[in-house]
Design an enzyme around this catalytic site. Structure first.
Site, PDB file in Angstrom:
ATOM      1  N   ASP A 192       5.652   4.588   5.251  1.00  0.00           N
ATOM      2  CA  ASP A 192       7.012   3.309   5.278  1.00  0.00           C
ATOM      3  C   ASP A 192       6.660   1.868   4.438  1.00  0.00           C
ATOM      4  O   ASP A 192       7.633   1.238   4.795  1.00  0.00           O
ATOM      5  CB  ASP A 192       6.442   2.897   6.969  1.00  0.00           C
ATOM      6  CG  ASP A 192       5.353   2.895   6.941  1.00  0.00           C
ATOM      7  OD1 ASP A 192       4.310   3.424   6.574  1.00  0.00           O
ATOM      8  OD2 ASP A 192       5.152   1.989   8.322  1.00  0.00           O
ATOM      9  N   HIS A 193       6.951   2.429   3.559  1.00  0.00           N
ATOM     10  CA  HIS A 193       6.357   0.663   2.215  1.00  0.00           C
ATOM     11  C   HIS A 193       6.149   1.206   1.381  1.00  0.00           C
ATOM     12  O   HIS A 193       6.970   0.247   0.211  1.00  0.00           O
ATOM     13  CB  HIS A 193       4.984   0.447   2.883  1.00  0.00           C
ATOM     14  CG  HIS A 193       4.244  -0.157   3.668  1.00  0.00           C
ATOM     15  ND1 HIS A 193       4.456  -1.579   4.282  1.00  0.00           N
ATOM     16  CD2 HIS A 193       3.765   0.651   4.590  1.00  0.00           C
ATOM     17  CE1 HIS A 193       3.827  -1.771   5.458  1.00  0.00           C
ATOM     18  NE2 HIS A 193       3.665  -0.081   6.226  1.00  0.00           N
ATOM     19  N   HIS A 226       6.481  -5.140  11.669  1.00  0.00           N
ATOM     20  CA  HIS A 226       5.715  -3.597  11.340  1.00  0.00           C
ATOM     21  C   HIS A 226       5.760  -3.681  13.179  1.00  0.00           C
ATOM     22  O   HIS A 226       5.148  -3.192  13.543  1.00  0.00           O
ATOM     23  CB  HIS A 226       4.464  -4.089  10.458  1.00  0.00           C
ATOM     24  CG  HIS A 226       3.638  -2.403  10.345  1.00  0.00           C
ATOM     25  ND1 HIS A 226       3.809  -1.883  11.031  1.00  0.00           N
ATOM     26  CD2 HIS A 226       3.718  -1.798   9.263  1.00  0.00           C
ATOM     27  CE1 HIS A 226       3.206  -0.399  11.002  1.00  0.00           C
ATOM     28  NE2 HIS A 226       4.191  -0.522   9.591  1.00  0.00           N
ATOM     29  N   HIS A 264       1.315   4.005   1.940  1.00  0.00           N
ATOM     30  CA  HIS A 264       2.029   4.512   3.258  1.00  0.00           C
ATOM     31  C   HIS A 264       3.606   4.858   3.049  1.00  0.00           C
ATOM     32  O   HIS A 264       3.795   3.536   2.485  1.00  0.00           O
ATOM     33  CB  HIS A 264       1.466   3.869   3.894  1.00  0.00           C
ATOM     34  CG  HIS A 264       0.318   4.005   4.756  1.00  0.00           C
ATOM     35  ND1 HIS A 264      -0.601   3.536   6.019  1.00  0.00           N
ATOM     36  CD2 HIS A 264      -0.596   5.459   4.337  1.00  0.00           C
ATOM     37  CE1 HIS A 264      -1.984   4.373   6.172  1.00  0.00           C
ATOM     38  NE2 HIS A 264      -1.890   5.105   5.340  1.00  0.00           N
ATOM     39  N   HIS A 296      -6.859  -2.381   6.439  1.00  0.00           N
ATOM     40  CA  HIS A 296      -6.101  -1.503   6.530  1.00  0.00           C
ATOM     41  C   HIS A 296      -7.342   0.300   5.908  1.00  0.00           C
ATOM     42  O   HIS A 296      -8.063   0.026   5.893  1.00  0.00           O
ATOM     43  CB  HIS A 296      -5.024  -0.952   6.033  1.00  0.00           C
ATOM     44  CG  HIS A 296      -3.559  -0.560   7.038  1.00  0.00           C
ATOM     45  ND1 HIS A 296      -3.546  -0.413   7.862  1.00  0.00           N
ATOM     46  CD2 HIS A 296      -2.865   0.332   6.063  1.00  0.00           C
ATOM     47  CE1 HIS A 296      -2.543   0.724   8.126  1.00  0.00           C
ATOM     48  NE2 HIS A 296      -2.234   1.196   7.046  1.00  0.00           N
ATOM     49  N   HIS A 347       0.536  -0.958   0.231  1.00  0.00           N
ATOM     50  CA  HIS A 347       0.053  -0.052  -0.014  1.00  0.00           C
ATOM     51  C   HIS A 347       1.139   1.208  -0.242  1.00  0.00           C
ATOM     52  O   HIS A 347       1.837   1.303  -0.008  1.00  0.00           O
ATOM     53  CB  HIS A 347      -0.826  -0.185   1.187  1.00  0.00           C
ATOM     54  CG  HIS A 347      -0.179   0.034   2.512  1.00  0.00           C
ATOM     55  ND1 HIS A 347       1.094  -0.890   3.332  1.00  0.00           N
ATOM     56  CD2 HIS A 347      -0.437   1.410   3.568  1.00  0.00           C
ATOM     57  CE1 HIS A 347       0.862  -0.356   3.815  1.00  0.00           C
ATOM     58  NE2 HIS A 347       0.300   0.352   4.376  1.00  0.00           N
ATOM     59  N   ASP A 387       0.103  -4.231   6.127  1.00  0.00           N
ATOM     60  CA  ASP A 387      -0.559  -3.355   7.407  1.00  0.00           C
ATOM     61  C   ASP A 387      -2.379  -3.740   7.495  1.00  0.00           C
ATOM     62  O   ASP A 387      -3.071  -3.533   6.538  1.00  0.00           O
ATOM     63  CB  ASP A 387      -0.494  -1.988   7.050  1.00  0.00           C
ATOM     64  CG  ASP A 387       1.112  -1.642   7.692  1.00  0.00           C
ATOM     65  OD1 ASP A 387       1.447  -2.613   7.332  1.00  0.00           O
ATOM     66  OD2 ASP A 387       1.952   0.111   7.252  1.00  0.00           O
TER      67      ASP A 387
HETATM   68 ZN   LIG Z   1       3.162   0.995   7.399  1.00  0.00          ZN
HETATM   69 ZN   LIG Z   2       0.104   1.876   6.496  1.00  0.00          ZN
END
Ligand SMILES: [Zn+2]
Ligand SMILES: [Zn+2]
Length: 304
Positions: A66-67, A267, A64, A139, A62, A209
């Protein structure tokens, strides 16, 4: 064929000294598949035993940060190292726009091909030797779990039966094992006469997530490995729910119901300098639970 999973980033949200953000490499034979590419992933790859030039496909769960924030740097570094092979990137809808934005940053024009594929829920893409499946999870933005499932393997070779049928030991055995029909003394011998039932290949599921999600149980059924969101300890179950994440305990409950072999908890929230309490609460429910460290690798062996 060797199948190995390497945790390049096991932390959630932002990088800490101990854990980088999300990235998991699966090495299968000479190919590396990368699942998520958080900021700093290329440096994590360089510190590991892997080579980023072997990455053929990248799957993003996805959008976000951090990915995926590691993508621009990784894509440019591949070019600086004379990559010629195409790079295949997969993810939920919106990927085409995201990649075109990434490619318009600064003075950079890729000279190798970047092939973008937007996926839907319940997709199944066939590659040589395995398939990749998607499941839309729970999520707060569109997010996929991914499943890598190897093709079925031929059944066990029954040597006694083969000898009984008058097949001499040697190259004819291998032919049958490969699924070819042979002819001996004018008689046709098909592989199913000497092979047991087909055996499943290996299966790895990466949750992305997500809050605990009932459909994950089926999706991960009998997997060799389940990598699951375990951002929080169950003391913070409400916070986990609010932000669309799971607790270690909830991840273990999914693993138990899905009857997987091994659970990796990832995570991990930056608040947990010591992840022991998370691992402990998961182990109470599902014994084979591990909070991997960045750079840890695990070989996934074929079952007999
Ligand atoms: Zn994340
Ligand atoms: Zn996320």
């Amino acid at each position: 064929m060797q199948l190995e999973i390497t945790f390049l980033g096991t932390g959630g949200s932002w990088p800490t000294v101990k854990r980088n953000v999300s990235a998991i490499a699966i090495k299968r034979g000479g190919e590396i598949l990368l699942f998520d590419c958080g900021e700093g992933t290329q440096r994590q790859i360089q510190k590991s035993k892997l080579s980023y030039m072997q990455i053929s496909k990248i799957f993003i769960t996805h959008y976000h940060g951090d990915h995926f924030l590691g993508l621009p740097g990784l894509i440019q570094t591949m070019q600086l190292n004379d990559r010629e092979e195409p790079l295949y990137i997969y993810g939920p809808r919106g990927l085409r726009k995201l990649v075109s934005q990434i490619l318009s940053l600064g003075y950079f024009t890729p000279t190798y091909e970047i092939v973008v594929t937007e996926l839907d829920d319940n997709c199944s893409i066939k590659f040589e030797g395995y398939i990749i499946k998607t499941l839309k999870v729970y999520h707060n933005v569109p997010t996929f779990a991914y499943c890598l499932e190897e093709d079925e393997r031929p059944g066990k070779f029954n040597k006694e039966k083969a000898l009984e049928l008058g097949i001499p030991e040697g190259p004819l055995f291998s032919k049958l094992q490969r699924g070819e029909t042979i002819v001996i003394n004018g008689r046709k011998i098909t592989p199913n006469m000497v092979l047991g039932p087909k055996r499943p290949g290996r299966k790895i599921v990466i949750s992305g997530d997500t809050r605990p999600f009932e459909k994950m149980v089926d999706f991960a059924k009998n997997a060799d490995v389940l990598v699951h969101d375990a951002t929080f300890h169950s003391e913070l179950e409400e916070v986990a729910a609010e932000y669309g994440h799971s607790t270690a305990k909830q991840a273990a409950e999914i693993a138990k119901k899905a009857e997987v072999d091994k659970l990796f908890l990832v995570h991990i929230s930056p608040r947990y300098l010591d992840p022991k309490p998370l691992e402990e609460e998961a182990k109470e429910i599902f014994k084979d639970s591990i909070v991997p460290k960045d750079f840890q690798s695990f070989e996934i062996r074929l079952k007999k």
